[in-house]
Design a protein around this motif. Structure first.
Motif, PDB file in Angstrom:
ATOM      1  N   SER A   1       0.743  -1.099  -0.052  1.00 42.37           N
ATOM      2  CA  SER A   1       0.014  -0.036   0.079  1.00 42.37           C
ATOM      3  C   SER A   1       0.763   1.415  -0.117  1.00 42.37           C
ATOM      4  N   TYR A   2       0.258   2.125  -0.678  1.00 42.80           N
ATOM      5  CA  TYR A   2       1.154   3.592  -0.906  1.00 42.80           C
ATOM      6  C   TYR A   2       0.279   4.600  -0.407  1.00 42.80           C
ATOM      7  N   TYR A   3       1.108   5.666   0.036  1.00 43.76           N
ATOM      8  CA  TYR A   3       0.374   7.021   0.177  1.00 43.76           C
ATOM      9  C   TYR A   3       1.137   7.921  -0.848  1.00 43.76           C
ATOM     10  N   GLY A   4       0.708   8.179  -2.036  1.00 41.09           N
ATOM     11  CA  GLY A   4       1.445   8.774  -3.249  1.00 41.09           C
ATOM     12  C   GLY A   4       2.530   7.992  -3.512  1.00 41.09           C
ATOM     13  N   GLN A   5       3.717   8.431  -3.465  1.00 39.93           N
ATOM     14  CA  GLN A   5       4.909   8.069  -3.650  1.00 39.93           C
ATOM     15  C   GLN A   5       5.463   6.928  -2.408  1.00 39.93           C
ATOM     16  N   SER A   6       4.844   7.456  -1.429  1.00 46.40           N
ATOM     17  CA  SER A   6       5.513   6.512  -0.121  1.00 46.40           C
ATOM     18  C   SER A   6       4.983   5.173   0.161  1.00 46.40           C
ATOM     19  N   HIS A   7       5.924   4.319  -0.008  1.00 46.66           N
ATOM     20  CA  HIS A   7       5.523   2.913   0.139  1.00 46.66           C
ATOM     21  C   HIS A   7       5.654   2.459   1.591  1.00 46.66           C
ATOM     22  N   ILE A   8       4.212   1.961   2.155  1.00 47.29           N
ATOM     23  CA  ILE A   8       4.002   2.009   3.331  1.00 47.29           C
ATOM     24  C   ILE A   8       3.985   0.630   3.793  1.00 47.29           C
TER      25      ILE A   8
ATOM     26  N   GLU B   1      -3.450   3.570  -1.345  1.00 52.81           N
ATOM     27  CA  GLU B   1      -3.789   3.034  -2.516  1.00 52.81           C
ATOM     28  C   GLU B   1      -3.050   1.513  -2.713  1.00 52.81           C
ATOM     29  N   VAL B   2      -3.857   0.412  -2.544  1.00 50.93           N
ATOM     30  CA  VAL B   2      -3.047  -0.727  -2.726  1.00 50.93           C
ATOM     31  C   VAL B   2      -2.854  -1.102  -4.180  1.00 50.93           C
ATOM     32  N   ARG B   3      -1.738  -1.205  -4.375  1.00 49.20           N
ATOM     33  CA  ARG B   3      -1.093  -1.425  -5.780  1.00 49.20           C
ATOM     34  C   ARG B   3      -0.707  -2.785  -6.110  1.00 49.20           C
ATOM     35  N   ASP B   4      -0.167  -3.678  -5.232  1.00 54.57           N
ATOM     36  CA  ASP B   4       0.244  -5.206  -5.158  1.00 54.57           C
ATOM     37  C   ASP B   4      -0.611  -5.892  -4.328  1.00 54.57           C
ATOM     38  N   GLY B   5      -0.896  -7.085  -4.290  1.00 57.83           N
ATOM     39  CA  GLY B   5      -1.512  -8.121  -3.429  1.00 57.83           C
ATOM     40  C   GLY B   5      -2.848  -8.040  -3.452  1.00 57.83           C
ATOM     41  N   SER B   6      -3.580  -8.691  -2.507  1.00 58.02           N
ATOM     42  CA  SER B   6      -5.014  -8.872  -2.567  1.00 58.02           C
ATOM     43  C   SER B   6      -5.687  -8.966  -0.987  1.00 58.02           C
ATOM     44  N   VAL B   7      -6.800  -8.500  -0.814  1.00 59.32           N
ATOM     45  CA  VAL B   7      -7.453  -8.528   0.258  1.00 59.32           C
ATOM     46  C   VAL B   7      -8.754  -9.404  -0.058  1.00 59.32           C
ATOM     47  N   THR B   8      -9.048 -10.392   0.830  1.00 63.56           N
ATOM     48  CA  THR B   8     -10.000 -11.283   0.491  1.00 63.56           C
ATOM     49  C   THR B   8     -10.715 -11.601   1.696  1.00 63.56           C
TER      50      THR B   8
END
Length: 248
Positions: A11-18, A56-63
């Motif tokens: 998950s990201y806040y803008g360009q910050s990879h959290i 923003e979730v850019r990779d992976g999944s929530v099920t």
């Protein structure tokens, strides 16, 4: 299949990879605690589950219940049985306890609009009478403005409003923040009663000692990555993890 599954979530806040490759699951009926210091990624994890933007979730999944909910709106995720109690509680201070609860009921009913498909949930929202039975202190203060309640009472009201929705999974963000030890004990009792009634709970908390008192399993997050997974008993015995990542 777990009730909730996060698989390699970034998950990201803008360009910050959290969040970095966060993988975790919550089993039906349990109290699961996500612990960590300030800024570790706890709230970002809850926001990623509930669909809030940002992050923003850019990779992976929530099920949830076997359905991928990663890209759904917060409203659609809520309709599937996930309720979030945010860190700030966000009660309406100028409304009474009863009015806050009524507004939660109206909002829940509004989500069931004509022509919209709402997936079936296992637990219908609590009635107002059930809320007052579960939280007797709110019953005593039903005509009192929410802004004049104590911190613990406001937290109970925030939880009660969430339970007015059809909730299978309750997400609690820092429910003990700013509360005195005795009030924390009251909130703990309420959380345990809710769990015993059949609602699964994911508890995010910086107060690791209090969270371990009621949690079945625990995850520890640090700098956006999961660094521990195990039972609360195992975490209590893991001095190195507690001291390094939780400071307790």
């Amino acid at each position: 299949m777990s009730l909730l599954e996060l698989s390699e979530v970034d998950s990201y806040y803008g360009q910050s990879h959290i969040l970095r490759d966060v993988t975790m699951d919550v089993e039906e009926g349990e109290i699961c605690a996500l612990l960590g210091r300030n800024g570790a990624g706890k709230t970002t994890t809850l926001r990623s589950i509930s669909g809030a933007r940002p992050p923003e979730v850019r990779d992976g999944s929530v099920t949830f219940k076997g359905e991928d909910i990663t890209d759904l709106s917060p409203e659609d995720i809520s309709s599937r049985g996930i309720s979030l109690v945010p860190e700030e509680r966000r009660v309406f201070p100028n409304l009474t306890v009863a009015e806050n609860l009524h507004l939660a009921e109206v909002t829940n009913n509004a989500s069931n609009t004509v022509g919209r498909t709402i997936p079936e949930v296992e637990h219908a929202g609590m009635t107002t009478d059930q809320v007052y039975e579960e939280f007797p202190r709110l019953d005593e203060r039903r005509t009192q403005q929410a802004g004049t309640l104590s911190g613990g009472e406001q937290q109970m009201l925030a939880i009660a409003r969430a339970l007015k929705q059809s909730t299978d999974l309750l997400l609690l963000d820092e429910p003990y923040e700013g509360l005195a030890p005795q009030i924390i004990a009251d909130v703990e009792d309420a959380i345990e009663r809710i769990s015993e009634s059949g609602t699964t709970i994911l508890l995010v908390e910086q107060n690791a000692v209090a969270a371990m008192d009621i949690a079945d399993r625990c995850y520890v997050v640090d700098q956006g990555s999961i660094v521990f997974e195990g039972s609360a008993a195992e975490l209590r015995q893991d001095d190195e993890t507690r001291e390094r990542y939780l400071g307790v």
